[in-house]
Design a protein around this motif. Structure first.
Motif, PDB file in Angstrom:
ATOM      1  N   PHE A   1      31.268   6.620 -11.074  1.00  0.00           N
ATOM      2  CA  PHE A   1      32.411   5.824 -11.511  1.00  0.00           C
ATOM      3  C   PHE A   1      33.530   6.639 -12.143  1.00  0.00           C
ATOM      4  O   PHE A   1      34.698   6.249 -12.064  1.00  0.00           O
ATOM      5  CB  PHE A   1      31.942   4.748 -12.498  1.00  0.00           C
ATOM      6  CG  PHE A   1      31.200   3.622 -11.849  1.00  0.00           C
ATOM      7  CD1 PHE A   1      31.870   2.547 -11.303  1.00  0.00           C
ATOM      8  CD2 PHE A   1      29.818   3.645 -11.782  1.00  0.00           C
ATOM      9  CE1 PHE A   1      31.184   1.504 -10.700  1.00  0.00           C
ATOM     10  CE2 PHE A   1      29.111   2.614 -11.183  1.00  0.00           C
ATOM     11  CZ  PHE A   1      29.803   1.534 -10.637  1.00  0.00           C
TER      12      PHE A   1
ATOM     13  N   ALA B   1      33.875   3.568  -3.894  1.00  0.00           N
ATOM     14  CA  ALA B   1      33.915   2.137  -4.179  1.00  0.00           C
ATOM     15  C   ALA B   1      33.761   1.925  -5.678  1.00  0.00           C
ATOM     16  O   ALA B   1      33.389   2.830  -6.425  1.00  0.00           O
ATOM     17  CB  ALA B   1      32.794   1.441  -3.418  1.00  0.00           C
ATOM     18  N   PHE B   2      34.073   0.726  -6.117  1.00  0.00           N
ATOM     19  CA  PHE B   2      33.876   0.379  -7.517  1.00  0.00           C
ATOM     20  C   PHE B   2      32.993  -0.842  -7.614  1.00  0.00           C
ATOM     21  O   PHE B   2      32.772  -1.554  -6.635  1.00  0.00           O
ATOM     22  CB  PHE B   2      35.229   0.144  -8.204  1.00  0.00           C
ATOM     23  CG  PHE B   2      36.024   1.404  -8.396  1.00  0.00           C
ATOM     24  CD1 PHE B   2      35.779   2.240  -9.472  1.00  0.00           C
ATOM     25  CD2 PHE B   2      36.994   1.761  -7.488  1.00  0.00           C
ATOM     26  CE1 PHE B   2      36.495   3.410  -9.642  1.00  0.00           C
ATOM     27  CE2 PHE B   2      37.723   2.933  -7.652  1.00  0.00           C
ATOM     28  CZ  PHE B   2      37.465   3.763  -8.743  1.00  0.00           C
ATOM     29  N   GLY B   3      32.473  -1.092  -8.794  1.00  0.00           N
ATOM     30  CA  GLY B   3      31.560  -2.207  -8.954  1.00  0.00           C
ATOM     31  C   GLY B   3      30.228  -1.915  -8.298  1.00  0.00           C
ATOM     32  O   GLY B   3      29.832  -0.766  -8.100  1.00  0.00           O
ATOM     33  N   TRP B   4      29.520  -2.943  -7.919  1.00  0.00           N
ATOM     34  CA  TRP B   4      28.182  -2.797  -7.337  1.00  0.00           C
ATOM     35  C   TRP B   4      28.220  -2.185  -5.951  1.00  0.00           C
ATOM     36  O   TRP B   4      27.194  -1.708  -5.450  1.00  0.00           O
ATOM     37  CB  TRP B   4      27.504  -4.156  -7.296  1.00  0.00           C
ATOM     38  CG  TRP B   4      27.258  -4.722  -8.670  1.00  0.00           C
ATOM     39  CD1 TRP B   4      28.063  -5.579  -9.358  1.00  0.00           C
ATOM     40  CD2 TRP B   4      26.161  -4.409  -9.540  1.00  0.00           C
ATOM     41  NE1 TRP B   4      27.537  -5.833 -10.597  1.00  0.00           N
ATOM     42  CE2 TRP B   4      26.364  -5.138 -10.738  1.00  0.00           C
ATOM     43  CE3 TRP B   4      25.032  -3.608  -9.426  1.00  0.00           C
ATOM     44  CZ2 TRP B   4      25.478  -5.082 -11.809  1.00  0.00           C
ATOM     45  CZ3 TRP B   4      24.144  -3.544 -10.495  1.00  0.00           C
ATOM     46  CH2 TRP B   4      24.367  -4.267 -11.665  1.00  0.00           C
ATOM     47  N   ASP B   5      29.407  -2.177  -5.307  1.00  0.00           N
ATOM     48  CA  ASP B   5      29.521  -1.599  -3.964  1.00  0.00           C
ATOM     49  C   ASP B   5      29.203  -0.110  -3.940  1.00  0.00           C
ATOM     50  O   ASP B   5      28.860   0.445  -2.893  1.00  0.00           O
ATOM     51  CB  ASP B   5      30.936  -1.809  -3.414  1.00  0.00           C
ATOM     52  CG  ASP B   5      31.197  -3.248  -3.026  1.00  0.00           C
ATOM     53  OD1 ASP B   5      30.208  -4.007  -2.902  1.00  0.00           O
ATOM     54  OD2 ASP B   5      32.371  -3.621  -2.852  1.00  0.00           O
ATOM     55  N   VAL B   6      29.316   0.561  -5.081  1.00  0.00           N
ATOM     56  CA  VAL B   6      29.092   2.002  -5.123  1.00  0.00           C
ATOM     57  C   VAL B   6      27.632   2.352  -4.827  1.00  0.00           C
ATOM     58  O   VAL B   6      27.316   3.466  -4.401  1.00  0.00           O
ATOM     59  CB  VAL B   6      29.529   2.561  -6.497  1.00  0.00           C
ATOM     60  CG1 VAL B   6      28.500   2.259  -7.579  1.00  0.00           C
ATOM     61  CG2 VAL B   6      29.810   4.050  -6.427  1.00  0.00           C
TER      62      VAL B   6
ATOM     63  N   TYR C   1      25.848   0.845  -2.534  1.00  0.00           N
ATOM     64  CA  TYR C   1      25.572   0.187  -1.254  1.00  0.00           C
ATOM     65  C   TYR C   1      26.114   1.037  -0.112  1.00  0.00           C
ATOM     66  O   TYR C   1      27.321   1.134   0.098  1.00  0.00           O
ATOM     67  CB  TYR C   1      26.237  -1.190  -1.274  1.00  0.00           C
ATOM     68  CG  TYR C   1      26.101  -2.033  -0.039  1.00  0.00           C
ATOM     69  CD1 TYR C   1      24.990  -2.833   0.170  1.00  0.00           C
ATOM     70  CD2 TYR C   1      27.119  -2.066   0.921  1.00  0.00           C
ATOM     71  CE1 TYR C   1      24.882  -3.645   1.296  1.00  0.00           C
ATOM     72  CE2 TYR C   1      27.017  -2.863   2.050  1.00  0.00           C
ATOM     73  CZ  TYR C   1      25.908  -3.653   2.230  1.00  0.00           C
ATOM     74  OH  TYR C   1      25.807  -4.453   3.344  1.00  0.00           O
TER      75      TYR C   1
ATOM     76  N   LYS D   1      23.662  -7.400  -3.813  1.00  0.00           N
ATOM     77  CA  LYS D   1      23.818  -6.039  -4.327  1.00  0.00           C
ATOM     78  C   LYS D   1      23.315  -5.919  -5.761  1.00  0.00           C
ATOM     79  O   LYS D   1      22.649  -4.934  -6.115  1.00  0.00           O
ATOM     80  CB  LYS D   1      25.271  -5.599  -4.214  1.00  0.00           C
ATOM     81  CG  LYS D   1      25.738  -5.444  -2.774  1.00  0.00           C
ATOM     82  CD  LYS D   1      27.228  -5.201  -2.662  1.00  0.00           C
ATOM     83  CE  LYS D   1      27.655  -5.172  -1.203  1.00  0.00           C
ATOM     84  NZ  LYS D   1      29.105  -5.051  -1.036  1.00  0.00           N
ATOM     85  N   VAL D   2      23.598  -6.891  -6.573  1.00  0.00           N
ATOM     86  CA  VAL D   2      23.143  -6.861  -7.958  1.00  0.00           C
ATOM     87  C   VAL D   2      21.619  -6.965  -8.015  1.00  0.00           C
ATOM     88  O   VAL D   2      20.944  -6.191  -8.715  1.00  0.00           O
ATOM     89  CB  VAL D   2      23.787  -8.008  -8.768  1.00  0.00           C
ATOM     90  CG1 VAL D   2      23.249  -8.020 -10.196  1.00  0.00           C
ATOM     91  CG2 VAL D   2      25.301  -7.880  -8.775  1.00  0.00           C
TER      92      VAL D   2
END
Length: 417
Positions: A30, A46-51, A53, A100-101
């Motif tokens: 991040f 990516a940011f958030g939970w996409d990182v 994935y 994802k979470v």
């Protein structure tokens, strides 16, 4: 007294190692990844939970959303991926969490469980010091990244470690249950079966040990039955591998090409030979803390120089200089042979059977990640580092650098294993 009990609690040390190693990953993904120049083949972080994935994560997501798919046409299909991670993730999603979470939380907490089980097991066998070093190795190895992203490493390490520990302690019913969960997570879990059978025979165990050994394969048989009913092919998960590889067996050409990458560089080869000679020649002098610190620092600079570090925007350094892959795979084999009489027999046998499987897939890709998933390596290296603590601290620090590097690469959607 209360403070002493707190420090010796079997949960404290593995949880601490888990927290700080995962923190390194989060910071790298991040905070560092957005600052690194992006190679042409990479994507903006990516940011958030996409990182968390990418790559195999997409297949598990597809299984949860649309179910399994397969046609025997030589292409890639989701049936190659075993069902336990998607099933457990879907169960967690019933509490209102998105895929994802749910998957990230599942893998991370399963990885924490694996560290706790390993710590407890090694402590029972060899004491606190060995337990701590084994936990450090498993928690800080660069490929522990896959215990945090949406992959099966956390689950598989938890179940396979628990199965091996239970069988070592002759808790055969528990070994069977954990083994069944292992084989439901990934195909490499089936190597528990021959390992358990061999140890049951070697140690003259009773019928329960043999029944537990065969029971481990029941989840694979159930998955095979599912494939028969749905796709009219009980070995669909085997046949689909043609989408990823053209042949099976030992990938001699691939490993030879890696060695040639090293030997084709006179500078790199010379540095490796020279550093090895100096390390042996001045091994007694390295007892001196200051000299040892200088050596470690130069070693790190050498890696950053020859490895084409990721911040040079030159691409993935782990593909260009495959020292880490070769060291983990073949160095791990050497470590197992050296430790064969020191660690529990079931861990040794399981490790060699697992190596036989992963080295005969016809590929060199991901082999180091699968080797990391053999918990016997962390067990053996931790036991070794117990007697060489100075080297242990140096290796742990080096691991931290590589772990952060892999986290940045994964965040950029680069293939790292």
């Amino acid at each position: 007294m209360a403070q002493s009990k707190f420090l010796h609690n079997d949960l404290i040390f593995p949880t601490t190692m888990w927290f700080f190693s995962r923190l390194i990953i989060v910071v790298a993904m991040f905070l560092i990844a957005p600052l690194i120049p992006i190679p042409e083949n990479a994507q903006p972080p990516a940011f958030g939970w996409d990182v968390f994935y990418a790559w195999d994560s997409i297949w598990y997501h597809r299984i949860v959303v649309v179910g399994y798919e397969f046609i025997n046409d030589g292409k890639q299909y989701s049936v190659a991926f075993f069902p336990l991670l998607p099933l457990l993730t879907k169960a967690i999603m019933y509490f209102g969490l998105p895929f994802k979470v749910a998957a990230v939380l599942l893998n991370n907490f399963a990885f924490l469980g694996a560290l706790i089980v390993l710590y407890s097991w090694v402590k029972e066998c060899y004491g606190v010091s060995a337990a701590r070093w084994s936990t450090v190795v498993l928690g800080w190895c660069p490929y522990s990244l896959y215990g945090s992203v949406i992959y099966t490493e956390g689950l598989f390490l938890l179940f396979s470690t628990a199965a091996l520990r239970a069988f070592d302690k002759k808790q055969h019913i528990s070994a069977a249950i954990w083994g069944i969960l292992s084989t439901a997570t990934r195909i490499t879990g089936v190597m528990l079966i021959p390992a358990f059978l061999f140890v049951a025979w070697k140690q003259h165990r009773g019928v329960k040990a043999y029944l537990a050994s065969f029971a481990v394969g029941s989840s694979t048989l159930l998955y095979s039955l599912y494939c028969l009913i749905k796709f009219n092919d009980p070995l669909a998960f085997v046949h689909v591998q043609k989408g990823w590889r053209d042949s099976t067996g030992f990938a001699a050409q691939g490993w030879w090409n890696m060695l040639m990458q090293i030997f084709s560089s006179p500078l790199l080869l010379g540095l490796i030979v020279l550093s090895g000679f100096l390390l042996w020649r001045f091994r007694q002098q390295l007892i001196n803390i200051k000299l040892r610190g200088v050596f470690y620092f130069l070693w790190l600079l050498l890696w950053l120089g020859i490895g084409e570090p990721l911040w040079s925007a030159a691409g993935n350094p782990f593909d260009k200089i495959p020292l880490v892959k070769i060291a983990i795979v073949f160095g791990g084999l050497g470590l197992l042979w050296y430790s064969r009489a020191k660690i529990p027999l079931v861990t040794v046998v399981y490790a060699f059977f697992s190596y036989a499987l992963i080295l005969n897939t016809g590929l060199t890709a991901s082999v180091e990640r699968y080797a990391y998933g053999i918990v016997s390596l962390s067990f053996a290296l931790g036991l070794l580092l117990k007697d060489y603590r100075a080297w242990g601290f140096a290796i742990a620090g080096f691991f931290a650098v590589l772990l952060a590097s892999l986290a940045v690469l994964f965040a950029q959607n680069q293939w790292v294993a």
